[in-house]
Structures are given as C-alpha cells and as structure tokens.
Write an enzyme that holds these catalytic residues in place. Structure first.
Site, short mmCIF file in Angstrom:
data_model
loop_
_atom_site.label_atom_id
_atom_site.label_comp_id
_atom_site.label_asym_id
_atom_site.label_seq_id
_atom_site.Cartn_x
_atom_site.Cartn_y
_atom_site.Cartn_z
CE LYS A 22 -1.63 1.64 4.23
NZ LYS A 22 -1.22 3.14 4.39
CG ASN A 23 2.24 2.95 3.39
OD1 ASN A 23 1.16 3.54 3.29
ND2 ASN A 23 2.37 2.78 4.60
CB CYS A 116 -5.35 10.48 11.58
SG CYS A 116 -3.69 9.74 11.87
NE ARG A 121 0.08 10.31 10.41
CZ ARG A 121 -0.06 9.07 9.77
NH1 ARG A 121 -1.22 8.78 9.64
NH2 ARG A 121 0.80 8.95 8.67
CG ASP A 303 2.90 1.24 9.81
OD1 ASP A 303 2.46 2.04 10.46
OD2 ASP A 303 3.36 1.48 8.50
NE ARG A 396 -6.92 4.31 5.71
CZ ARG A 396 -5.71 4.42 6.33
NH1 ARG A 396 -6.09 4.49 8.01
NH2 ARG A 396 -4.70 4.60 6.33
N1 EPU Z 1 6.78 14.70 11.14
C1 EPU Z 1 6.73 15.91 11.18
N2 EPU Z 1 6.44 16.84 10.42
C2 EPU Z 1 6.12 16.49 9.21
C3 EPU Z 1 5.99 15.10 8.58
C4 EPU Z 1 6.31 14.18 9.84
O1 EPU Z 1 6.82 16.30 12.39
O2 EPU Z 1 5.86 17.53 8.21
C5 EPU Z 1 6.73 13.51 11.96
C6 EPU Z 1 5.32 12.48 12.24
O3 EPU Z 1 4.38 13.47 12.99
C7 EPU Z 1 5.99 11.70 13.18
C8 EPU Z 1 7.28 11.46 12.32
O4 EPU Z 1 7.51 12.64 11.84
O5 EPU Z 1 6.11 11.88 14.26
C9 EPU Z 1 7.59 10.28 11.51
O6 EPU Z 1 6.40 10.08 10.61
P1 EPU Z 1 6.45 9.83 9.13
O7 EPU Z 1 6.34 11.49 8.50
O8 EPU Z 1 7.72 9.28 8.69
O9 EPU Z 1 5.28 9.30 8.83
P2 EPU Z 1 4.31 9.27 7.64
O10 EPU Z 1 5.39 9.27 6.57
O11 EPU Z 1 3.37 10.18 7.71
C10 EPU Z 1 4.46 6.77 6.79
C11 EPU Z 1 3.67 5.53 6.59
C12 EPU Z 1 3.09 5.21 7.97
C13 EPU Z 1 3.96 4.90 8.81
C14 EPU Z 1 5.19 5.89 8.80
C15 EPU Z 1 6.30 5.50 9.80
C16 EPU Z 1 2.52 6.20 4.70
C17 EPU Z 1 1.53 6.58 3.59
N3 EPU Z 1 2.50 6.16 5.52
O12 EPU Z 1 3.73 7.84 7.48
O13 EPU Z 1 1.91 4.23 7.57
O14 EPU Z 1 3.35 4.51 9.92
O15 EPU Z 1 5.51 6.43 7.86
O16 EPU Z 1 6.83 4.34 9.28
O17 EPU Z 1 3.45 5.90 3.93
C18 EPU Z 1 0.00 2.86 7.69
O18 EPU Z 1 0.39 2.58 6.75
O19 EPU Z 1 -0.92 2.54 8.57
C19 EPU Z 1 0.75 4.22 8.23
C20 EPU Z 1 0.49 4.81 9.16
#
Ligand code: EPU
Length: 417
Positions: A22-23, A116, A121, A303, A396
C-alpha cells in the site's frame, strides 16, 4: 453497518499470499502525475486507500483503467492542480500529490490533510522542503497554496526522519533545476522502490535507501510498467498471526529481507520460523516476553507494533513496548484489556504487557488500520465471539482480508448489523 464476526481459538493452516505494498502504491500513483505518458503499475492491492487515491487522480483529469491487479494511469489530461477538498480529507496520503502537482504546474492549492487517531501528523517538513526549493507557501488555515515559477535544486537537511517527506521531496526534485540532496532521509524499502520507478521513467536519483539521496533534475519524465514490492507490514502481521494462534502457516509472495529486524527479534523471543527467499513459515513456538522500541527502517516498524503487542499477550513473561514514532498509537491496548489482556500504560509512548493471558471475545471498534489488524489477530486468539466495527479502517489497507483469512481456516465473516 458492516462488521467482522470472528470465532477465535482455532488453529490456522495453509498458505496466505501477501499483496502489493500500500505505502509504495500510493506514492507511485502520485508520482504518475510527473509524466504525460501512461504508466502501468502491477501487483496493486484492491484496497480503499488506493480507491480514494484513484478518485482524486480522476477528479484532476487522469484516466484510470483497472485490469485485474494492474492499474493504468494516463495523466496527460490533468489540467487542474487543486484537488477537491472533500476527497483530500478522506485520504491523509493525498499530501503526496502536493509535490508532483507543484513540480508540474508551478502551483498547487489543497486542503490540509489533518491529523488522525495515531497522532498530530504535521506537514511542516514538507513545507520547509518546498521552500528550500524556492517555493512560496500561502497558509489559508484549512488549506494552503504552494507556488514556484521554477523549482531549484537545494540541500535539504531533514531535522526529523520522515517517510512521506523524503518521498515527496524526492519526487518534486525530479523536475527541479539542478541538484537536490536530501540529508537524514528515511530508508524504508518503499523509498528505493519509488526511486526505481522514477529512474525507469528517466529521473536521476542515487542513494535512495541510504540517509543521503541525490536527485539531479531532468526536463521531463516518461512512464512505463512497474511491479510493486510486496507489503512488508502485511507479511509481518501474518507472521504475528501465525505465532499468536500457534499455527503453521506459509506467508508467500513476500520479501523477508524487508523484515530482517522483526524476524530477528521474533527468533530471539523463541519463534520457530522457516525463512525462504520469498516466504516465511510460522511453526508452533514457545515465545517469551520481549521488549521492543519502534524505530525508522531498518528498525522495528511502528506499523507492526500493534500486532506484536497482541502476540506478547499470548507469550509468557513481561514485555515493554515503546512506541517512539507516533504519540497516539497505543490507545488500542485498552481494547485488549477489555478482552482479558494485562497491559499497563506507563505513558502515551510506553506500555507493559504481562503475558500470557487468556483473551475473550468482545465487541470492539477498530481505531485505525494497524490496530484494526491487531484486533483481528486478538479475536482469532480469543475464546468466543468477537465483533469488530468500523472495518473501513481495516479495509483501507488489507485487500479482501476476510476471504484470505478464511482460506487459512480462520472463522471470520463480514456481517451487516
Ligand atoms: N512529521 C513531522 N512533520 C512533518 C511530517 C512528519 O513532524 O511534516 C513527524 C510525524 O508526526 C512523526 C514522524 O515525523 O512523528 C515520522 O512520521 P513519518 O512522516 O515518517 O510518517 P508518515 O510518512 O506520515 C509513513 C507511513 C505510515 C508509517 C510511517 C512510519 C505512508 C502513507 N504512511 O507515514 O504508515 O506508520 O511512515 O513508518 O507511507 C500505515 O500504513 O498505517 C501508516 C500509518
């Protein structure tokens, strides 16, 4: 309202195939905008998040065609760079469209995707990355506009490792003038997969999968066929399921190399696993309580934290689960306690699981995708009947989960109540 009805405490057996990731799919779909040519993505999981992403792409003007598990995207008629706000709010990953639309049209306006259940996020790191490439950001409160006449390559140091920020900046930089370097980049397997796809289309990306990624901008990208990598989180969840239900199941079509830390931790906890090049077999095992700390790749993935916690409720001993990435990702443990688990929350980032405890079927609501899968696993371990509500959250990300689990002997069905 559709729900899952589970009758637990039965051993499972047989083979379960892992779907495409998915990701990875969500990012490659967003990246398709960067080109004007038709791309074909194979091994696409048929899940709600992908449907939401294709709806947004169609609303922008893309032509989408499905052939079994292959998705064909023709982005040549995309003329809008303002995705519909109702559609954007349904899918947090819609933020992935901001960079490609900005790179293609020089401007994008979209709603803030919002926080969420698993955490706040924020999107600050996306915005500072775009700014570093010369973009101007206008914050309208509920929405934002990002503008840039011509994006310029930049050195971007991420103060925090983020998967989607790394991917977003990598995509955007493909059409920027000059060279971009992303330092402290995330290394999840979906990132080299996205770079492979983009490089196949003519991008010049090196270092994806390491903490430093270099992107040399090109004038345009072509498109082609790309096969998605298997979903490592789905594979890992099925491994936890096999172990928690004491079952011998074969998890096929996966890439165990993407789960090395998880598999090592499980083996060190006493799991008997047979690991092949593209499969994992779980066997009857006697695990002991084990502490984990979630970490960016190649560490233990956040995850898989919830399925592992359920496994620890079925394991003798005490385990400390430390969720370091998201601040709201342990609250589902309350639901496990109502089923009979003995889990103590130390603070929002840490719980202690005292195992082994008997679990009993309950009526539960799935709080989010991964905790939802954990509740399915708990239901399959529990005595009696478990009803899981809010299954949209599970659908999802997991394709046709009821039939696939039924095929390995799980007593689960979808009901309308
Ligand atoms: N963060 C910030 N600022 C930003 C973006 C992120 O502070 O602008 C913080 C987040 O709040 C978090 C940390 O950085 O504390 C790391 O989060 P990350 O940005 O890596 O998460 P993400 O990219 O939003 C992806 C996956 C998630 C998975 C995380 C961690 C996708 C679509 N989502 O999220 O997947 O948990 O990386 O590996 O790729 C899921 O599939 O259920 C899911 C939540």
């Amino acid at each position: 309202m559709e729900k899952y009805k589970i009758s637990g405490s039965h051993q499972l057996s047989g083979e379960i195939k892992v779907a495409g990731a998915k990701n990875s799919a969500l990012k490659i779909l967003a990246a398709s905008i960067l080109s004007n040519e038709t791309c074909q993505i194979t091994n696409i999981p048929k899940i709600e998040d992908i449907k939401r992403m294709t709806e947004i792409l169609e609303s922008l003007g893309a032509k989408i065609t499905w052939h079994d598990s292959t998705l064909e995207i023709n982005p040549s008629k995309i003329t809008k760079s303002t995705p519909d706000s109702d559609l954007v709010k349904k899918l947090r990953s819609s933020i992935m469209l901001a960079g490609p639309l900005l790179a293609k049209f020089g401007e994008v306006t979209m709603s803030h995707p919002g926080g969420c259940i698993i955490g706040k996020r924020p999107v600050d790191l996306f915005m500072s990355g775009f700014k570093a490439m010369g973009a101007e950001i206008l914050d309208h409160g509920e929405s934002f506009t990002i503008k840039a006449k011509k994006l310029k390559g930049a050195k971007i140091v991420l103060p925090k490792i983020s998967v989607t920020v790394t991917e977003s900046l990598m995509m955007t930089a493909c059409l920027a003038e000059g060279t971009t370097t992303i330092i402290n980049a995330a290394m999840e397997p979906e990132i080299p997969a996205l770079a492979d796809y983009l490089n196949k289309c003519g991008a010049k990306i090196t270092g994806a999968g390491t903490p430093q990624i270099t992107i040399t901008g090109v004038d345009k990208l072509s498109a082609g066929t790309y096969e998605l990598i298997p979903d490592r989180i789905e594979a890992g969840s099925f491994v936890m399921l096999g172990l928690a239900t004491n079952s011998k199941i074969k998890i096929s079509n996966c890439n165990p190399a993407h789960l090395e830390t998880v598999l090592t931790i499980l083996k060190n906890s006493g799991a008997d696993l047979e690991i092949g090049p593209d499969y994992i077999i779980t066997k009857t095992s006697h695990l002991h309580g084990t502490d984990i700390q979630t970490h960016e790749y190649p560490g233990f993935p956040t995850d898989l934290q919830a399925p592992f916690t359920v496994l620890m409720t079925q394991t003798n001993g005490r385990s400390l689960i430390h969720e370091t990435i998201f601040e709201g990702r342990l609250f589902y443990t309350d639901k496990l306690n109502t089923m009979g688990a003995d889990i103590i929350m130390c603070d929002p980032h840490r719980v202690i699981v005292n195992g082994k405890t008997k679990l009993y079927g309950k009526k539960l609501e799935s709080p989010d995708l991964r905790a939802g899968m954990a509740l399915i696993i708990a239901g399959l371990c529990a005595q009696g009947e478990t009803i899981i509500d809010n299954i949209y959250q599970i659908e999802r990300g997991y394709e046709d989960i009821v039939s696939r689990l039924k095929n390995i002997g799980a007593q689960i069905e979808k009901i309308n109540e």
